[in-house]
Scaffold this active site. Structure first.
Site, PDB file in Angstrom:
ATOM      1  N   LYS A 130       3.438   2.568 -12.871  1.00 21.87           N
ATOM      2  CA  LYS A 130       4.491   3.017 -12.273  1.00 21.87           C
ATOM      3  C   LYS A 130       5.970   3.240 -13.105  1.00 21.87           C
ATOM      4  O   LYS A 130       6.643   4.187 -12.706  1.00 21.87           O
ATOM      5  CB  LYS A 130       4.664   1.841 -11.136  1.00 21.87           C
ATOM      6  CG  LYS A 130       4.002   1.892 -10.005  1.00 21.87           C
ATOM      7  CD  LYS A 130       4.789   1.549  -8.742  1.00 21.87           C
ATOM      8  CE  LYS A 130       3.688   1.648  -7.580  1.00 21.87           C
ATOM      9  NZ  LYS A 130       4.150   1.529  -6.314  1.00 21.87           N
ATOM     10  N   LYS A 143      -4.167   9.134  -6.626  1.00 22.15           N
ATOM     11  CA  LYS A 143      -4.323   8.564  -5.389  1.00 22.15           C
ATOM     12  C   LYS A 143      -3.083   9.179  -4.614  1.00 22.15           C
ATOM     13  O   LYS A 143      -2.045   9.578  -4.816  1.00 22.15           O
ATOM     14  CB  LYS A 143      -4.089   6.917  -5.273  1.00 22.15           C
ATOM     15  CG  LYS A 143      -2.891   6.291  -5.408  1.00 22.15           C
ATOM     16  CD  LYS A 143      -3.033   4.931  -4.814  1.00 22.15           C
ATOM     17  CE  LYS A 143      -1.518   4.505  -4.747  1.00 22.15           C
ATOM     18  NZ  LYS A 143      -1.056   3.479  -3.990  1.00 22.15           N
ATOM     19  N   LYS A 174       2.453   7.919  -0.555  1.00 22.07           N
ATOM     20  CA  LYS A 174       3.533   8.332   0.519  1.00 22.07           C
ATOM     21  C   LYS A 174       4.978   8.538  -0.092  1.00 22.07           C
ATOM     22  O   LYS A 174       5.788   9.504   0.133  1.00 22.07           O
ATOM     23  CB  LYS A 174       4.008   7.037   1.340  1.00 22.07           C
ATOM     24  CG  LYS A 174       4.268   5.734   0.849  1.00 22.07           C
ATOM     25  CD  LYS A 174       4.526   4.915   2.142  1.00 22.07           C
ATOM     26  CE  LYS A 174       3.901   3.610   1.950  1.00 22.07           C
ATOM     27  NZ  LYS A 174       4.012   2.773   0.708  1.00 22.07           N
TER      28      LYS A 174
HETATM   29  N1  AQP Z   1      -4.491   6.545  -1.406  1.00 21.42           N
HETATM   30  C1  AQP Z   1      -4.802   5.458  -0.871  1.00 21.42           C
HETATM   31  N2  AQP Z   1      -6.031   5.080  -0.507  1.00 21.42           N
HETATM   32  C2  AQP Z   1      -6.352   3.882   0.005  1.00 21.42           C
HETATM   33  N3  AQP Z   1      -5.628   2.680   0.009  1.00 21.42           N
HETATM   34  C3  AQP Z   1      -4.295   3.044  -0.207  1.00 21.42           C
HETATM   35  N4  AQP Z   1      -3.251   2.123  -0.116  1.00 21.42           N
HETATM   36  C4  AQP Z   1      -1.927   3.018  -0.487  1.00 21.42           C
HETATM   37  N5  AQP Z   1      -2.571   4.200  -0.969  1.00 21.42           N
HETATM   38  C5  AQP Z   1      -3.770   4.335  -0.625  1.00 21.42           C
HETATM   39  C6  AQP Z   1      -3.221   1.086   0.306  1.00 21.42           C
HETATM   40  O1  AQP Z   1      -2.066   0.739   1.351  1.00 21.42           O
HETATM   41  C7  AQP Z   1      -1.405  -0.417   1.444  1.00 21.42           C
HETATM   42  C8  AQP Z   1       0.033  -0.454   1.300  1.00 21.42           C
HETATM   43  O2  AQP Z   1       0.387   0.156   0.129  1.00 21.42           O
HETATM   44  P1  AQP Z   1       1.998   0.002  -0.404  1.00 21.42           P
HETATM   45  O3  AQP Z   1       2.926   0.708   0.535  1.00 21.42           O
HETATM   46  O4  AQP Z   1       2.127  -1.369  -0.458  1.00 21.42           O
HETATM   47  O5  AQP Z   1       2.043   0.494  -1.732  1.00 21.42           O
HETATM   48  P2  AQP Z   1       1.084   1.272  -2.564  1.00 21.42           P
HETATM   49  O6  AQP Z   1      -0.298   1.021  -2.570  1.00 21.42           O
HETATM   50  O7  AQP Z   1       2.109   1.917  -3.809  1.00 21.42           O
HETATM   51  O8  AQP Z   1       1.137   2.796  -1.519  1.00 21.42           O
HETATM   52  P3  AQP Z   1       1.775   4.271  -1.721  1.00 21.42           P
HETATM   53  O9  AQP Z   1       1.445   4.829  -0.225  1.00 21.42           O
HETATM   54  O10 AQP Z   1       1.280   4.849  -3.005  1.00 21.42           O
HETATM   55  O11 AQP Z   1       3.225   3.749  -1.835  1.00 21.42           O
HETATM   56  P4  AQP Z   1       4.264   4.377  -2.886  1.00 21.42           P
HETATM   57  O12 AQP Z   1       4.249   5.745  -2.749  1.00 21.42           O
HETATM   58  O13 AQP Z   1       5.604   3.676  -2.566  1.00 21.42           O
HETATM   59  O14 AQP Z   1       3.973   3.569  -4.036  1.00 21.42           O
HETATM   60  C9  AQP Z   1      -2.310  -1.165   0.064  1.00 21.42           C
HETATM   61  O15 AQP Z   1      -2.823  -1.945   0.723  1.00 21.42           O
HETATM   62  C10 AQP Z   1      -2.798  -0.172  -0.595  1.00 21.42           C
HETATM   63  O16 AQP Z   1      -3.911  -0.504  -1.404  1.00 21.42           O
END
Ligand code: AQP
Length: 334
Positions: free
Chosen positions: A112, A195, A198
């Protein structure tokens, strides 16, 4: 009965990745004997700058999506992290228990922070300590996570072990990761090596759970692929990350195994497959989008649901964190 804790960052609209990797599993876990605590982790969200008005909006949006997906606030505890001060208080104690060397090993921070390590917030650096506090504040012992989060759970166990050792107690229990077999890792529609996220700057890289039918169809049509037809065997997808991702999404959303999907589409080009994939996604996601809009039409009720959840969450976490504060040597709060 054990307690399950899991969180999601309100950093944007939930994606298909969040749904298949987390939210869908949370909904299913509500049928287990365990108590489920689901948290909108807004303290984590601000480790990267969030526009304040957008953060409020995104937090309600995430609550609406979770409710629309089937999180039932009568059965589970659903709330926003900042409303329960126990998280921040225990996180501070854990900041003082956790070691810099441990945090330096966290690969997610390295990913990150990227090249800009000196310029990111200190919050991003200590993010895993806060995550440990989120879980231990509830004495939760089961945490559903994707494999990318396993390192953070190990750290949470290391912190608990050191706390127990330093303060001669057995107060914090061990956490077991709930790695769910069905949970799929969804990749970006623009790059099969990244991956789906969002907060990715490109909206075309993801399916948002609130996207309408036309938007879903257009994003799938434009999703990156390769010129080869679909193969017969799953192992033939190993060098084709975009194809593998789309097959994986189709399998997850229709409840099949990837080899069953390939059995059906082997030899076909991406055109007809993408049409079927878009249809399946639209059929699955359209009702979720519609329900989300219904919840969002009444933000006051959404706030009340979260506030009621926060009161239930605090009733569990407060005595646990007060005891941790006593063990550390703080005077009673009175
Ligand atoms: N692409 C993905 N495939 C499977 N699982 C995913 N998760 C996130 N992206 C994928 C799972 O969603 C849960 C919540 O995630 P989070 O919001 O705590 O943070 P993250 O993993 O960093 O998700 P994002 O969407 O990528 O958020 P941002 O963009 O803000 O960093 C977790 O259980 C994660 O594994």
């Amino acid at each position: 009965m054990a307690r399950i804790f899991s969180g999601i960052q309100p950093t944007g609209i939930a994606t298909l990745g969040n749904y298949l990797g987390a939210i869908r599993n949370w909904v299913a876990l509500q049928d287990s004997d365990d108590e489920c605590v689901f948290c909108l982790v807004d303290l984590h969200a601000i480790t990267v700058f969030q526009d304040p008005a957008a953060l409020r909006e995104q937090t309600r949006q995430m609550a609406a999506v979770l409710l629309a997906c089937g999180i039932d606030p009568a059965r589970s505890i659903l709330f926003h992290q900042s409303a329960v001060s126990a998280h921040a208080r225990l996180a501070w104690i854990f900041n003082c228990v956790s070691r810099i060397g441990w945090l330096n090993r966290m690969t997610q921070f390295k990913d990150k922070a990227g090249k800009d390590r000196e310029a990111v917030s200190t919050g991003l650096y200590v993010y895993p300590n806060l995550m440990a506090a989120d879980i231990h504040a509830y004495h939760a012992t089961k945490v559903p996570v994707g494999d990318d989060q396993l390192q953070h759970l190990e750290l949470a166990n290391d912190i608990a072990e050191k706390f127990n050792h330093d303060f001669s107690t057995a107060f914090f229990p061990r956490i077991e990761p709930l790695v769910l077999k069905e949970s799929a890792r969804v990749m970006s529609l623009r790059d099969g090596a990244k991956k789906m996220s969002k907060s990715d700057p490109s909206d075309q890289s993801r399916i948002n759970l609130t996207d309408g039918a036309d938007m879903i169809a257009a994003k799938i049509r434009r999703a990156k692929t390769d010129p080869e037809p679909l193969p017969e065997h799953v192992h033939d997808l190993s060098e084709r990350p975009e194809a593998r991702n789309l097959i994986g999404i189709y399998a997850a959303i229709t409840g099949q195994k990837p080899h069953e999907v390939l059995h059906h589409f082997a030899g076909s080009g991406f055109g007809p497959f993408k049409e079927k994939l878009a249809d399946a996604l639209i059929a699955h996601l359209e009702p979720i989008g519609a329900k989300t809009r219904e919840y969002l039409a009444d933000p006051t009720s959404l706030d009340h649901i979260l506030q009621a959840g926060a009161r239930r969450a605090a009733a569990i976490a407060e005595p646990i964190v007060v005891e941790a504060e006593r063990l550390v040597g703080f005077l009673p709060r009175g």
